[in-house]
Motif scaffolding. Sequence first.
Motif, PDB file in Angstrom:
ATOM      1  N   ASP A 184       0.582  -1.256  -0.101  1.00 20.70           N
ATOM      2  CA  ASP A 184      -0.001  -0.053  -0.163  1.00 20.70           C
ATOM      3  C   ASP A 184       1.093   1.085  -0.227  1.00 20.70           C
ATOM      4  O   ASP A 184       0.709   2.118  -0.752  1.00 20.70           O
ATOM      5  N   HIS A 224       1.559   4.106  -2.639  1.00 23.46           N
ATOM      6  CA  HIS A 224       1.248   5.910  -2.299  1.00 23.46           C
ATOM      7  C   HIS A 224       2.364   6.455  -3.204  1.00 23.46           C
ATOM      8  O   HIS A 224       2.004   7.589  -3.647  1.00 23.46           O
ATOM      9  N   HIS A 269      -5.092   3.425  -7.094  1.00 20.47           N
ATOM     10  CA  HIS A 269      -6.278   3.491  -6.043  1.00 20.47           C
ATOM     11  C   HIS A 269      -7.418   3.793  -6.411  1.00 20.47           C
ATOM     12  O   HIS A 269      -8.465   2.892  -6.006  1.00 20.47           O
ATOM     13  N   HIS A 327      -6.793  -3.993   0.829  1.00 19.06           N
ATOM     14  CA  HIS A 327      -6.483  -2.927  -0.087  1.00 19.06           C
ATOM     15  C   HIS A 327      -4.992  -3.184  -0.718  1.00 19.06           C
ATOM     16  O   HIS A 327      -4.918  -2.879  -1.760  1.00 19.06           O
ATOM     17  N   LEU A 362      -3.940  -3.770  -4.505  1.00 20.60           N
ATOM     18  CA  LEU A 362      -2.799  -2.722  -5.240  1.00 20.60           C
ATOM     19  C   LEU A 362      -1.580  -3.437  -5.898  1.00 20.60           C
ATOM     20  O   LEU A 362      -1.428  -3.118  -6.948  1.00 20.60           O
TER      21      LEU A 362
HETATM   22 ZN    ZN Z   1      -3.797   2.940  -0.358  1.00 18.11          ZN
END
Ligand code: ZN
Length: 387
Positions: free
Chosen positions: A193, A197, A266, A280, A284
């Motif tokens: 994650d 980002h 996202h 999540h 990703l």
């Molecule tokens: Zn995220």
Amino acid sequence: MQNFDYQTPTRLIFGKGVVEKLPEIMGNYGKKILLTYGGGSIKKIGLYDKVKELLADFEITELSGIQPNPKYDPSVLDGVKLCKENDIDVILAVGGGSVLDCSKAIAAGAKYDGDVWDLISYKVKARSALPIVDIITLAATGSEYDCGGVISRTETNDKIGYMDSHLYPAVSFLDPTYTFTVSKKQTAAGCADAMNHIMEQYFCEDSSILNDGFMEAGLKSLMVNAVKCLENPEDYTARAEMMLTCTYGCNGIYALGNSYTGWPCHGMEHALSAYYDITHGEGLAIITPRWMKHILSEKTVDRFVKYGVNVFGIDGTLDKFEIAEKAINATYQFFESINIPMHLKDVGIDESRIDEMAHHVAVNEGLENAWVPLTEKDIADIFRASL
Ligand code: ZN
Ligand code: NZQ
């Protein structure tokens, strides 16, 4: 470099044992606290008892059972009701990003008289919110240092990233020792994650030497330290660096002055976890290398070259498309090496709803404005390549 207007008002209190300052900090915001947490991990690690002991002089109302991919109904709605009924002064969120995200929506809803979904769906702008203090127990989202929360509404398959400047936590406690118990699955997902980002900010038209260096260091820090945390979950130094690198993830500091990217991975992942309630970070990790392959072109290749050479140490004298492909493969292989399932079918997603999800993303996520614009067909193609 683009113009920007930047402020992160959150106070970070970092390190072993910092939670001892909790009574002093909470005292700044009032006596009546809504304590929010998830499914019980904070009880297993002794943090719940510690918080209750430290806050013995405060009036505490509790909202427990906040799930991963936190739900509007019941959690957000229940929390808002508790705040109003008990005249709450401040929210103390203890747990992972889901607990904190849910608490942010509650903080806004507690100060609003209408339907709370009006706020989350951006129909109405919040005028204020309750203050939020958090003790984050999982390194991943960066929610402890940003003004966003991601809320799911099951009946409409919506998962909305709700951002508002009122929702920065007032104070975030970051004690890496509370992350020692995070499972291997969640440690790896948190790494993926946070890496994403950074990538969502790195892959853009206009960046700088400064921002690229910061982000490349962030990616290397996450990869090196995630492996160490998986080998030895109680490696304080690795957990600490992992935590701080994740904290910087979503508040914009990695990419001040960079051009807009649209955060396409996202946007697409939100549909996967809205429709199938998957983790999540795993969603990703599955999508990212397929998205990279999909957007690789003459326009984007130089960014992939920089990424491949500076993050993975690929030989910069090779042909630029060869470097880019090696970089994309290295990304995939890293996720695979930390045991993330790398196909949608591995997380229970088959072909059946791909077109429906692609349509939902195309209508709701604005990816036609991403650095490399994505149409509904592009999105469906990326989902299919991820099967
Ligand atoms: Zn995220
Ligand atoms: O519910 P409990 O019992 O607390 O267990 C949790 C949960 O099962 C467990 N956990 C947390 N801390 C632990 C622990 N287990 C053992 N020891 C600990 N110290 O881990 C599980 C996952 O928790 P969750 O909070 O869901 O994970 P994470 O922090 O990765 O948050 C994911 C959510 O954040 C959103 C995601 O979309 C997802 O809904 N995001 C929020 C962002 C933001 N606010 O800026 C940005 C991100 O892009 C992300 O989208």
